[in-house]
Every structure is written in C-alpha cells, then in structure tokens.
Design a protein around this motif. Structure first.
Motif, PDB file in Angstrom:
ATOM      1  N   GLU A 134      13.120 -19.292  -2.294  1.00  0.00           N
ATOM      2  CA  GLU A 134      12.330 -18.622  -3.330  1.00  0.00           C
ATOM      3  C   GLU A 134      11.208 -17.791  -2.701  1.00  0.00           C
ATOM      4  N   GLY A 135      10.595 -18.335  -1.672  1.00  0.00           N
ATOM      5  CA  GLY A 135       9.527 -17.613  -0.975  1.00  0.00           C
ATOM      6  C   GLY A 135      10.044 -16.359  -0.301  1.00  0.00           C
ATOM      7  N   GLU A 136      11.227 -16.426   0.290  1.00  0.00           N
ATOM      8  CA  GLU A 136      11.836 -15.251   0.923  1.00  0.00           C
ATOM      9  C   GLU A 136      12.162 -14.188  -0.126  1.00  0.00           C
ATOM     10  N   ALA A 137      12.707 -14.616  -1.256  1.00  0.00           N
ATOM     11  CA  ALA A 137      13.015 -13.672  -2.338  1.00  0.00           C
ATOM     12  C   ALA A 137      11.736 -13.029  -2.868  1.00  0.00           C
ATOM     13  N   TYR A 138      10.675 -13.811  -2.977  1.00  0.00           N
ATOM     14  CA  TYR A 138       9.380 -13.297  -3.421  1.00  0.00           C
ATOM     15  C   TYR A 138       8.887 -12.211  -2.465  1.00  0.00           C
ATOM     16  N   LYS A 183       7.909  -6.526  -1.258  1.00  0.00           N
ATOM     17  CA  LYS A 183       8.139  -5.351  -0.408  1.00  0.00           C
ATOM     18  C   LYS A 183       8.632  -4.179  -1.263  1.00  0.00           C
ATOM     19  N   ARG A 184       9.551  -4.450  -2.169  1.00  0.00           N
ATOM     20  CA  ARG A 184      10.050  -3.401  -3.070  1.00  0.00           C
ATOM     21  C   ARG A 184       8.964  -2.958  -4.048  1.00  0.00           C
ATOM     22  N   SER A 185       8.179  -3.907  -4.518  1.00  0.00           N
ATOM     23  CA  SER A 185       7.094  -3.572  -5.455  1.00  0.00           C
ATOM     24  C   SER A 185       6.066  -2.662  -4.802  1.00  0.00           C
ATOM     25  N   LEU A 209       5.149   0.802  -6.505  1.00  0.00           N
ATOM     26  CA  LEU A 209       3.801   0.977  -7.058  1.00  0.00           C
ATOM     27  C   LEU A 209       2.977   2.050  -6.352  1.00  0.00           C
ATOM     28  N   ARG A 210       3.395   2.452  -5.144  1.00  0.00           N
ATOM     29  CA  ARG A 210       2.617   3.421  -4.358  1.00  0.00           C
ATOM     30  C   ARG A 210       2.174   4.643  -5.169  1.00  0.00           C
ATOM     31  N   PRO A 211       3.086   5.369  -5.838  1.00  0.00           N
ATOM     32  CA  PRO A 211       2.643   6.572  -6.556  1.00  0.00           C
ATOM     33  C   PRO A 211       1.617   6.286  -7.652  1.00  0.00           C
ATOM     34  N   ASN A 259      -0.290   1.700   3.633  1.00  0.00           N
ATOM     35  CA  ASN A 259       0.702   1.083   4.519  1.00  0.00           C
ATOM     36  C   ASN A 259       0.116  -0.114   5.257  1.00  0.00           C
ATOM     37  N   ALA A 260      -1.094   0.016   5.744  1.00  0.00           N
ATOM     38  CA  ALA A 260      -1.739  -1.076   6.479  1.00  0.00           C
ATOM     39  C   ALA A 260      -1.961  -2.287   5.573  1.00  0.00           C
ATOM     40  N   ILE A 261      -2.386  -2.044   4.343  1.00  0.00           N
ATOM     41  CA  ILE A 261      -2.611  -3.136   3.386  1.00  0.00           C
ATOM     42  C   ILE A 261      -1.288  -3.838   3.087  1.00  0.00           C
ATOM     43  N   CYS A 262      -0.233  -3.060   2.860  1.00  0.00           N
ATOM     44  CA  CYS A 262       1.073  -3.647   2.556  1.00  0.00           C
ATOM     45  C   CYS A 262       1.600  -4.450   3.734  1.00  0.00           C
ATOM     46  N   GLN A 263       1.482  -3.910   4.930  1.00  0.00           N
ATOM     47  CA  GLN A 263       1.950  -4.623   6.119  1.00  0.00           C
ATOM     48  C   GLN A 263       1.169  -5.920   6.317  1.00  0.00           C
TER      49      GLN A 263
END
Length: 93
Positions: free
Chosen positions: A33-37, A42-44, A48-50, A65-69
């Motif tokens: 479940e954690g991996e799926a989350y 990652k897709r979200s 959401l970027r735009p 990008n830095a925040i997401c990483q």
C-alpha cells in the motif's frame, strides 16, 4: 473541517436516513500500500504542477522539482507513514 458539513446538504436535498462512516487509511513505507501511495503521489505531483504554478507563479520549475524529489525521498524512509481520514455520507431518496 468540511466533513462536518457533508450530511446536511444531503438532508437539504431530500435524502432521508442519512448516515456517515469515518475511515482512516494508513500508508506505511515498505508495504504494498505504501509503494502504491508513493507511485500515486509521483503521478499527482506531475498532474498538479500546472495548477500549482498557475496559482503560485513564484514557484519555479527547479524549486517544484526539488520539493517533489525531497517528498518522494522521504516517502522511502522506513519510518514514513501517511494517514488519510475520510468520511462517507449516504442516504435514500
């Protein structure tokens, strides 16, 4: 929060026997479940970027990008967990 305001509109629009049920979803690192989350997040982040950059134009691509990483890296830590509290409301009409 908004969950306290979920049932009244159902009643207002003619639903009877309105009920609610609370749920807590827990996602932990190292579990399926954690991996799926993590994959969903990652897709979200890409989706959401735009929207984020439209409403917060001061956030540049490299900052985003830095925040997401950083977030994805933290989700891989063994002590990571995320809890989502949800409320479902239903009734009959």
């Amino acid at each position: 929060g908004l969950t306290n305001h979920l049932a009244p509109p159902l009643k207002q629009h003619g639903c009877q026997m309105v009920q609610t049920k609370a749920y807590s979803l827990v996602y932990r690192a190292g579990t399926p479940e954690g991996e799926a989350y993590c994959e969903d997040m990652k897709r979200s982040f890409r989706t959401l970027r735009p929207f984020i950059q439209k409403w917060h134009p001061t956030i540049k691509d490299y900052d985003y990008n830095a925040i997401c990483q950083q977030a994805l890296k933290e989700m891989q830590q063994s002590d990571f967990h995320s809890t989502w509290n949800l409320l479902t409301a239903w009734g009959t009409k």
